[in-house]
Design an enzyme around this catalytic site. Structure first.
Site, PDB file in Angstrom:
ATOM      1  N   ALA A  68       0.900  -1.243  -0.058  1.00  0.00           N
ATOM      2  CA  ALA A  68       0.390   0.226  -0.429  1.00  0.00           C
ATOM      3  C   ALA A  68       1.070   1.074  -0.021  1.00  0.00           C
ATOM      4  CB  ALA A  68      -0.545  -0.287   1.640  1.00  0.00           C
ATOM      5  N   GLY A 111       0.450  -4.800   1.338  1.00  0.00           N
ATOM      6  CA  GLY A 111      -0.502  -5.332   0.046  1.00  0.00           C
ATOM      7  C   GLY A 111       0.008  -5.063  -1.195  1.00  0.00           C
ATOM      8  N   GLU A 114      -0.318  -8.689  -0.473  1.00  0.00           N
ATOM      9  CA  GLU A 114      -1.816  -9.937  -0.167  1.00  0.00           C
ATOM     10  C   GLU A 114      -2.771  -9.544  -1.640  1.00  0.00           C
ATOM     11  OE1 GLU A 114      -2.190  -6.612   2.335  1.00  0.00           O
ATOM     12  OE2 GLU A 114      -2.246  -8.222   4.332  1.00  0.00           O
ATOM     13  N   GLU A 134       5.388  -4.840   6.715  1.00  0.00           N
ATOM     14  CA  GLU A 134       4.427  -4.211   7.880  1.00  0.00           C
ATOM     15  C   GLU A 134       4.788  -3.967   8.681  1.00  0.00           C
ATOM     16  OE1 GLU A 134       2.761  -6.862   5.827  1.00  0.00           O
ATOM     17  OE2 GLU A 134       1.299  -6.056   5.257  1.00  0.00           O
TER      18      GLU A 134
HETATM   19  N1  DAK Z   1       5.163   3.039  -0.711  1.00  0.00           N
HETATM   20  C1  DAK Z   1       5.186   4.347  -0.990  1.00  0.00           C
HETATM   21  N2  DAK Z   1       6.436   4.867  -1.756  1.00  0.00           N
HETATM   22  C2  DAK Z   1       6.978   3.498  -1.627  1.00  0.00           C
HETATM   23  C3  DAK Z   1       6.388   2.222  -1.199  1.00  0.00           C
HETATM   24  C4  DAK Z   1       5.373   1.882  -1.054  1.00  0.00           C
HETATM   25  N3  DAK Z   1       4.729   0.899  -0.188  1.00  0.00           N
HETATM   26  N4  DAK Z   1       7.679   1.454  -2.364  1.00  0.00           N
HETATM   27  C5  DAK Z   1       8.695   2.005  -2.330  1.00  0.00           C
HETATM   28  N5  DAK Z   1       8.321   2.807  -2.562  1.00  0.00           N
HETATM   29  C6  DAK Z   1       8.426   4.243  -3.267  1.00  0.00           C
HETATM   30  C7  DAK Z   1       9.945   4.835  -2.505  1.00  0.00           C
HETATM   31  O1  DAK Z   1      10.070   5.779  -1.445  1.00  0.00           O
HETATM   32  C8  DAK Z   1      11.004   5.324  -3.092  1.00  0.00           C
HETATM   33  O2  DAK Z   1      10.276   6.980  -4.034  1.00  0.00           O
HETATM   34  P1  DAK Z   1      11.270   8.264  -4.462  1.00  0.00           P
HETATM   35  O3  DAK Z   1      11.837   7.804  -3.596  1.00  0.00           O
HETATM   36  O4  DAK Z   1      11.934   7.835  -5.279  1.00  0.00           O
HETATM   37  O5  DAK Z   1      10.642   9.791  -4.490  1.00  0.00           O
HETATM   38  C9  DAK Z   1      10.708   4.807  -5.101  1.00  0.00           C
HETATM   39  O6  DAK Z   1       9.080   4.066  -4.350  1.00  0.00           O
HETATM   40  C10 DAK Z   1      11.875   3.556  -4.875  1.00  0.00           C
HETATM   41  O7  DAK Z   1      11.737   2.643  -3.630  1.00  0.00           O
HETATM   42  P2  DAK Z   1      13.414   2.542  -3.024  1.00  0.00           P
HETATM   43  O8  DAK Z   1      13.887   3.507  -3.962  1.00  0.00           O
HETATM   44  O9  DAK Z   1      12.721   2.208  -2.078  1.00  0.00           O
HETATM   45  O10 DAK Z   1      13.721   1.406  -3.449  1.00  0.00           O
HETATM   46  P3  DAK Z   1      14.554  -0.070  -3.726  1.00  0.00           P
HETATM   47  O11 DAK Z   1      14.849  -0.461  -4.494  1.00  0.00           O
HETATM   48  O12 DAK Z   1      15.918   0.612  -2.443  1.00  0.00           O
HETATM   49  O13 DAK Z   1      14.652  -0.858  -2.002  1.00  0.00           O
HETATM   50  C11 DAK Z   1      11.828  -2.057  -1.341  1.00  0.00           C
HETATM   51  C12 DAK Z   1      12.779  -1.319  -2.883  1.00  0.00           C
HETATM   52  C13 DAK Z   1      10.568  -2.398  -1.793  1.00  0.00           C
HETATM   53  C14 DAK Z   1      12.808  -2.488  -0.094  1.00  0.00           C
HETATM   54  C15 DAK Z   1      11.629  -0.301  -0.614  1.00  0.00           C
HETATM   55  O14 DAK Z   1      11.059   0.179  -1.421  1.00  0.00           O
HETATM   56  C16 DAK Z   1      10.551  -0.417   0.676  1.00  0.00           C
HETATM   57  O15 DAK Z   1      10.978  -1.302   1.704  1.00  0.00           O
HETATM   58  N6  DAK Z   1       9.566  -0.234   0.756  1.00  0.00           N
HETATM   59  C17 DAK Z   1       8.039  -0.094   0.972  1.00  0.00           C
HETATM   60  C18 DAK Z   1       7.856  -1.457   1.177  1.00  0.00           C
HETATM   61  C19 DAK Z   1       6.759  -2.109   2.199  1.00  0.00           C
HETATM   62  O16 DAK Z   1       7.132  -1.562   3.724  1.00  0.00           O
HETATM   63  N7  DAK Z   1       5.752  -2.175   1.773  1.00  0.00           N
HETATM   64  C20 DAK Z   1       4.607  -2.758   2.735  1.00  0.00           C
HETATM   65  C21 DAK Z   1       3.412  -1.398   3.157  1.00  0.00           C
HETATM   66  S1  DAK Z   1       2.127  -1.478   4.152  1.00  0.00           S
HETATM   67  C22 DAK Z   1      -4.969  -1.827   4.068  1.00  0.00           C
HETATM   68  C23 DAK Z   1      -4.759  -3.037   2.974  1.00  0.00           C
HETATM   69  C24 DAK Z   1      -3.256  -3.271   2.715  1.00  0.00           C
HETATM   70  C25 DAK Z   1      -2.707  -2.634   3.239  1.00  0.00           C
HETATM   71  C26 DAK Z   1      -2.822  -1.211   4.420  1.00  0.00           C
HETATM   72  C27 DAK Z   1      -4.740  -1.341   4.445  1.00  0.00           C
HETATM   73  N8  DAK Z   1      -6.970  -1.597   3.895  1.00  0.00           N
HETATM   74  C28 DAK Z   1      -7.956  -2.412   3.083  1.00  0.00           C
HETATM   75  C29 DAK Z   1      -7.004  -0.788   4.742  1.00  0.00           C
HETATM   76  C30 DAK Z   1      -1.356  -2.916   3.365  1.00  0.00           C
HETATM   77  C31 DAK Z   1       0.007  -2.175   4.273  1.00  0.00           C
HETATM   78  C32 DAK Z   1       1.388  -2.225   3.280  1.00  0.00           C
HETATM   79  O17 DAK Z   1       1.631  -2.418   2.355  1.00  0.00           O
END
Ligand code: DAK
Length: 260
Positions: A68, A111, A114, A134
């Site tokens: 997400a 997400g 998921e 998460e």
């Molecule tokens: N959200 C927003 N931006 C994201 C992102 C995300 N999940 N993942 C990556 N980006 C953005 C980065 O901020 C970066 O943007 P800029 O800095 O260039 O502006 C760009 O994408 C490239 O990412 P990185 O520079 O970080 O790239 P790397 O290759 O160094 O790293 C990475 C890749 C995938 C390891 C890293 O980006 C990362 O850890 N990303 C976050 C992964 C994460 O934590 N995902 C879970 C998010 S929480 C719901 C349903 C579902 C959910 C919630 C509510 N409801 C039904 C209510 C789900 C929640 C989640 O998924």
């Protein structure tokens, strides 16, 4: 002409397959609220189209979806999350009757993982990585991660992934039963489309009812699941396709499905 969207692209592959490409590459296809709206619209439209017999969803080589969109959640409180009612969208996708194949390359996180697990089958590229990270940002999976992952890979690995945020490789996902096959990145989409073609070559009503019956196995007792299966089985005997399928077998020819 196909509808156009801002964050996804849709297209037809042959007569019976609808594709959806997540298209926010600059943020690794992070699923913002608008993308979810577009996904719901695309899935619902395909599901209502009798010509579409299988849907394929994919991202790009680097990311299926990295979760997400964290920028949209960073300031939200519980009430706001509740009022956004995002689960309605996820539930709509969950109820799609048409079989769905996810073609996953690169990151399928949070997400994104998921969403892949909401699909019926997953074709992964060798570079795919699955995870529920998460916890590293202070929350936990919210769109089925603790339930579908556990059912797919078992308690030990699911617990480890959810509690540590560790990503698993495509081959680990294959061994654990999360994905159907792992193929070189150059062909992952073609392989997913080939699998979709195979599903689409089956009688569509039987495919829908079979999908529904398999999914029922996840939320019911064996007794009730068997009852459900039997009703769908009987129901198929009132379709023209069932009679055509059996007749074609006996006449040693290929069946012609009408979807009726
Ligand atoms: N959200 C927003 N931006 C994201 C992102 C995300 N999940 N993942 C990556 N980006 C953005 C980065 O901020 C970066 O943007 P800029 O800095 O260039 O502006 C760009 O994408 C490239 O990412 P990185 O520079 O970080 O790239 P790397 O290759 O160094 O790293 C990475 C890749 C995938 C390891 C890293 O980006 C990362 O850890 N990303 C976050 C992964 C994460 O934590 N995902 C879970 C998010 S929480 C719901 C349903 C579902 C959910 C919630 C509510 N409801 C039904 C209510 C789900 C929640 C989640 O998924």
């Amino acid at each position: 002409m196909e509808r156009t969207y801002q964050f996804i692209r849709i297209a037809r592959h042959g007569d019976h397959i609808g594709t959806i490409q997540l298209n926010r590459p600059e943020v690794l296809n992070a699923l913002n609220l608008a993308t979810m709206d577009e996904l719901v619209d695309a899935f619902t439209t395909y599901d209502a189209d009798p010509a579409i017999r299988c849907i394929v969803i994919y991202g790009n080589e680097k990311a299926f979806a990295a979760g997400a969109d964290i920028t949209e959640m960073a300031e939200a409180d519980s009430v706001e999350m509740l009022l956004r009612d995002q689960f309605r969208k996820w539930d709509t996708i969950r109820r799609v009757k048409t079989p769905i194949v996810a073609a996953v390359s690169g990151y399928a996180l949070g997400g994104g993982c998921e969403l892949a697990m909401l699909c019926d089958m997953i074709v992964a590229s060798e570079t795919a990585r699955f995870g529920q990270p998460e916890i590293k940002i202070g929350v936990m999976p919210g769109a089925g991660g603790t339930q579908r992952l556990t059912r797919a890979v078992g308690k030990a690995l699911a617990m480890e992934m959810v509690l540590t945020g560790r990503m698993i490789s495509a081959y680990e996902a294959l061994r654990a039963g999360l994905v159907n096959k792992v193929v070189p990145v150059e062909v992952y989409l073609d392989e997913a489309l080939a699998l979709a073609d195979e599903v689409a070559s089956m009688p569509p009503i039987a495919a829908r009812l079979a999908k529904e019956s398999v999914l029922r196995a996840f939320d019911t007792t064996l007794e009730i699941g068997l009852e459900y299966e039997r009703k769908n089985f009987y129901l198929l005997f009132s379709t023209e396709d069932a009679h055509e399928g059996m007749k074609a077998f006996l006449e040693k020819r290929q069946p012609k499905w009408q979807g009726q």
